[in-house]
Write a protein that holds these residues in place. Sequence first.
Motif, mmCIF file in Angstrom:
data_model
loop_
_atom_site.group_PDB
_atom_site.id
_atom_site.type_symbol
_atom_site.label_atom_id
_atom_site.label_comp_id
_atom_site.label_asym_id
_atom_site.label_seq_id
_atom_site.Cartn_x
_atom_site.Cartn_y
_atom_site.Cartn_z
ATOM 1 N N GLU A 36 0.830 -1.209 0.000
ATOM 2 C CA GLU A 36 0.000 0.000 0.000
ATOM 3 C C GLU A 36 0.866 1.262 0.000
ATOM 4 O OE1 GLU A 36 -3.982 1.494 2.256
ATOM 5 O OE2 GLU A 36 -2.427 0.586 3.491
ATOM 6 N N GLN A 37 1.926 1.264 0.805
ATOM 7 C CA GLN A 37 2.818 2.424 0.865
ATOM 8 C C GLN A 37 3.457 2.694 -0.497
ATOM 9 O OE1 GLN A 37 3.418 4.785 3.096
ATOM 10 N NE2 GLN A 37 4.857 5.718 1.681
ATOM 11 N N TYR A 38 3.978 1.639 -1.124
ATOM 12 C CA TYR A 38 4.624 1.828 -2.420
ATOM 13 C C TYR A 38 3.614 2.178 -3.514
ATOM 14 C CZ TYR A 38 9.091 0.384 -0.516
ATOM 15 O OH TYR A 38 10.255 0.326 0.207
ATOM 16 N N LEU A 39 2.391 1.672 -3.407
ATOM 17 C CA LEU A 39 1.350 2.076 -4.368
ATOM 18 C C LEU A 39 1.018 3.560 -4.205
ATOM 19 C CD1 LEU A 39 -1.214 -0.865 -4.525
ATOM 20 C CD2 LEU A 39 0.118 0.100 -6.404
ATOM 21 N N THR A 40 0.985 4.020 -2.968
ATOM 22 C CA THR A 40 0.744 5.442 -2.716
ATOM 23 C C THR A 40 1.841 6.289 -3.350
ATOM 24 O OG1 THR A 40 -0.442 4.968 -0.673
ATOM 25 C CG2 THR A 40 0.460 7.184 -0.904
ATOM 26 N N GLU A 41 3.084 5.851 -3.179
ATOM 27 C CA GLU A 41 4.200 6.578 -3.784
ATOM 28 C C GLU A 41 4.138 6.526 -5.313
ATOM 29 O OE1 GLU A 41 8.029 5.535 -2.120
ATOM 30 O OE2 GLU A 41 7.161 5.374 -0.111
ATOM 31 N N ALA A 42 3.756 5.382 -5.849
ATOM 32 C CA ALA A 42 3.642 5.243 -7.309
ATOM 33 C C ALA A 42 2.551 6.157 -7.850
ATOM 34 C CB ALA A 42 3.351 3.790 -7.686
ATOM 35 N N ARG A 43 1.425 6.215 -7.158
ATOM 36 C CA ARG A 43 0.329 7.092 -7.588
ATOM 37 C C ARG A 43 0.765 8.547 -7.553
ATOM 38 N NH1 ARG A 43 -3.691 4.947 -4.942
ATOM 39 N NH2 ARG A 43 -3.126 5.915 -2.990
ATOM 40 N N ALA A 44 1.495 8.936 -6.500
ATOM 41 C CA ALA A 44 1.981 10.306 -6.401
ATOM 42 C C ALA A 44 2.967 10.613 -7.534
ATOM 43 C CB ALA A 44 2.637 10.546 -5.044
ATOM 44 N N ALA A 45 3.846 9.671 -7.830
ATOM 45 C CA ALA A 45 4.819 9.886 -8.912
ATOM 46 C C ALA A 45 4.109 10.037 -10.253
ATOM 47 C CB ALA A 45 5.809 8.724 -8.974
ATOM 48 N N ALA A 46 3.082 9.232 -10.469
ATOM 49 C CA ALA A 46 2.387 9.245 -11.756
ATOM 50 C C ALA A 46 1.460 10.448 -11.921
ATOM 51 C CB ALA A 46 1.582 7.959 -11.935
ATOM 52 N N THR A 47 0.914 10.930 -10.820
ATOM 53 C CA THR A 47 -0.087 11.988 -10.936
ATOM 54 C C THR A 47 0.430 13.371 -10.558
ATOM 55 O OG1 THR A 47 -0.937 11.498 -8.720
ATOM 56 C CG2 THR A 47 -2.013 10.416 -10.579
ATOM 57 N N SER A 48 1.208 13.454 -9.511
ATOM 58 C CA SER A 48 1.696 14.765 -9.077
ATOM 59 C C SER A 48 2.945 15.179 -9.838
ATOM 60 C CB SER A 48 2.006 14.758 -7.577
ATOM 61 O OG SER A 48 0.839 14.483 -6.856
ATOM 62 N N GLY A 49 3.889 14.274 -9.918
ATOM 63 C CA GLY A 49 5.144 14.605 -10.569
ATOM 64 C C GLY A 49 5.203 14.205 -12.029
ATOM 65 N N TYR A 50 4.196 13.489 -12.486
ATOM 66 C CA TYR A 50 4.142 13.008 -13.874
ATOM 67 C C TYR A 50 5.395 12.222 -14.236
ATOM 68 C CZ TYR A 50 0.335 16.298 -13.858
ATOM 69 O OH TYR A 50 -0.802 16.977 -13.531
ATOM 70 N N ASP A 51 5.919 11.500 -13.241
ATOM 71 C CA ASP A 51 7.117 10.691 -13.442
ATOM 72 C C ASP A 51 6.688 9.246 -13.659
ATOM 73 O OD1 ASP A 51 9.556 9.406 -13.432
ATOM 74 O OD2 ASP A 51 10.287 10.375 -11.603
ATOM 75 N N LYS A 52 6.305 8.937 -14.878
ATOM 76 C CA LYS A 52 5.791 7.601 -15.193
ATOM 77 C C LYS A 52 6.857 6.535 -14.978
ATOM 78 C CE LYS A 52 1.990 9.545 -16.549
ATOM 79 N NZ LYS A 52 1.027 9.914 -15.566
ATOM 80 N N ASP A 53 8.122 6.851 -15.246
ATOM 81 C CA ASP A 53 9.192 5.882 -15.049
ATOM 82 C C ASP A 53 9.283 5.485 -13.574
ATOM 83 O OD1 ASP A 53 11.578 4.427 -16.199
ATOM 84 O OD2 ASP A 53 12.568 5.630 -14.650
ATOM 85 N N MET A 54 9.253 6.466 -12.677
ATOM 86 C CA MET A 54 9.315 6.158 -11.249
ATOM 87 C C MET A 54 8.073 5.390 -10.813
ATOM 88 S SD MET A 54 10.817 5.985 -8.418
ATOM 89 C CE MET A 54 12.267 6.969 -8.647
ATOM 90 N N ALA A 55 6.917 5.751 -11.334
ATOM 91 C CA ALA A 55 5.690 5.036 -10.994
ATOM 92 C C ALA A 55 5.807 3.558 -11.370
ATOM 93 C CB ALA A 55 4.489 5.669 -11.697
ATOM 94 N N LEU A 56 6.380 3.276 -12.534
ATOM 95 C CA LEU A 56 6.539 1.884 -12.965
ATOM 96 C C LEU A 56 7.597 1.158 -12.141
ATOM 97 C CD1 LEU A 56 6.223 2.417 -16.806
ATOM 98 C CD2 LEU A 56 4.576 1.268 -15.289
ATOM 99 N N ARG A 57 8.635 1.854 -11.732
ATOM 100 C CA ARG A 57 9.652 1.236 -10.864
ATOM 101 C C ARG A 57 9.031 0.841 -9.520
ATOM 102 N NH1 ARG A 57 15.045 2.270 -12.478
ATOM 103 N NH2 ARG A 57 15.100 3.581 -14.342
ATOM 104 N N LEU A 58 8.199 1.726 -8.994
ATOM 105 C CA LEU A 58 7.528 1.432 -7.729
ATOM 106 C C LEU A 58 6.501 0.311 -7.896
ATOM 107 C CD1 LEU A 58 7.235 5.110 -6.546
ATOM 108 C CD2 LEU A 58 8.500 3.300 -5.347
ATOM 109 N N LEU A 59 5.821 0.271 -9.022
ATOM 110 C CA LEU A 59 4.891 -0.825 -9.288
ATOM 111 C C LEU A 59 5.635 -2.155 -9.335
ATOM 112 C CD1 LEU A 59 2.096 -1.932 -9.949
ATOM 113 C CD2 LEU A 59 2.579 -1.413 -12.365
ATOM 114 N N ARG A 60 6.816 -2.169 -9.937
ATOM 115 C CA ARG A 60 7.635 -3.383 -9.962
ATOM 116 C C ARG A 60 7.913 -3.851 -8.534
ATOM 117 N NH1 ARG A 60 12.768 -1.740 -12.268
ATOM 118 N NH2 ARG A 60 13.209 -1.224 -10.121
ATOM 119 N N ARG A 61 8.177 -2.914 -7.637
ATOM 120 C CA ARG A 61 8.433 -3.256 -6.236
ATOM 121 C C ARG A 61 7.179 -3.825 -5.578
ATOM 122 N NH1 ARG A 61 11.550 1.129 -2.864
ATOM 123 N NH2 ARG A 61 13.069 0.544 -4.431
#
Length: 102
Positions: A49-74
């Motif tokens: 849940e924590q890493y999904l929260t971080e992935a969502r923030a990366a994808a939506t707030s920072g528009y960092d799709k690469d980081m969002a996918l790295r966090l999803l991998r985790r």
Amino acid sequence: MPRLTEEQVFDAVSSERNYAKRYDVQPSQSPDHVGDADKPIEVWLLWMEQYLTEARAAATSGYDKDMALRLLRRVLSLGVNCAMYHGLPPRTPGATNARDRT
């Protein structure tokens, strides 16, 4: 990022798991260290849940799709580890969702 095959996705998750294994093998400096095999399901879910929260923030707030996918991998790696230690019930043919309890 290009689309991946199922095998490529599993390879990526496996590489993340291999990276994370060192944390369960190496002795921790913390006296409260609990190895992965002894972690309860809720701990795995909280981490996911924590890493999904971080992935969502990366994808939506920072528009960092690469980081969002790295966090999803985790997150996927954590789910695999949890299933390996605690098992997974098989899906019953005809079941439509988790609420079916099958």
